[in-house]
Design a protein around this motif. Structure first.
Motif, mmCIF file in Angstrom:
data_model
loop_
_atom_site.group_PDB
_atom_site.id
_atom_site.type_symbol
_atom_site.label_atom_id
_atom_site.label_comp_id
_atom_site.label_asym_id
_atom_site.label_seq_id
_atom_site.Cartn_x
_atom_site.Cartn_y
_atom_site.Cartn_z
ATOM 1 N N ALA A 214 0.822 -1.212 0.000
ATOM 2 C CA ALA A 214 0.000 0.000 0.000
ATOM 3 C C ALA A 214 0.856 1.262 0.000
ATOM 4 C CB ALA A 214 -0.928 -0.002 1.209
ATOM 5 N N LYS B 111 2.100 1.805 -3.546
ATOM 6 C CA LYS B 111 0.985 2.246 -4.393
ATOM 7 C C LYS B 111 0.705 3.730 -4.147
ATOM 8 C CE LYS B 111 -3.798 1.292 -5.577
ATOM 9 N NZ LYS B 111 -4.983 0.486 -5.315
ATOM 10 N N SER B 112 0.742 4.135 -2.899
ATOM 11 C CA SER B 112 0.512 5.533 -2.545
ATOM 12 C C SER B 112 1.576 6.448 -3.151
ATOM 13 C CB SER B 112 0.493 5.676 -1.023
ATOM 14 O OG SER B 112 0.444 7.019 -0.650
#
Length: 164
Positions: free
Chosen positions: A136, A139-140
């Motif tokens: 995550a 992805k951020s």
């Protein structure tokens, strides 16, 4: 009312496309560089192990701690790699504030700086682990590059090169 329009007009100018991401990069540089410099290699190795291990496995955590401790020997090759990375980061830490200073006093350099930062963002997107959507945090980071950095730096560079 006229002064409010002047303030809003200046805040929404194309210069915001340049200064907003550059300001953010300067703040990120100040925090991340100091953290890397003061926390060092041990912090980096622990954070890598934390992101690569299964949190439900306690024995894996103990193995990772022992693995990190095995790098305490200053002669281990990982220290050379860390030093090289910190040399490159130190150069970036000197050049980015200098570029901001030069761009502040001489607007003619802003477009070339925006192109350089746009290319840096493209290289971030082409890195080996950039498109690891299982992480995550990664992805951020990539989404920030796509929806913030490329439109601002790239938009400023394209506008000033081709449309101004």
């Amino acid at each position: 009312v006229e002064s409010i329009n002047n303030i809003m007009g200046s805040m929404l100018s194309t210069e915001t496309l340049f200064w907003a991401p550059l300001g953010m990069d300067l703040l990120l540089l100040a925090t991340t560089y100091s953290y890397c410099r003061f926390s060092g290699l041990e912090w980096y190795l622990k954070s890598v192990n934390q992101h690569s291990s299964d949190p439900s496995s306690n024995s894996k955590k103990d193995d990772d701690d022992n693995h990190v401790n095995s790098f305490n020997d200053e002669k281990h090759p990982i220290h050379s790699v860390w030093d090289l990375a910190m040399i490159a980061y130190s150069a970036y830490g000197c050049l980015l504030p200098w570029a901001a200073y030069v761009c502040y006093y001489d607007a003619s350099h802003r477009t070339s700086c925006a192109w350089a930062m746009t290319m840096l963002m493209f290289h971030k997107m082409m890195s080996k682990g950039a498109w690891n959507w299982e992480d995550a945090g990664q992805k951020s980071k990539i989404m920030t590059v796509i929806v913030f950095y490329l439109p601002t730096y790239g938009g400023y560079a394209v506008y000033n090169t081709f449309f101004k």
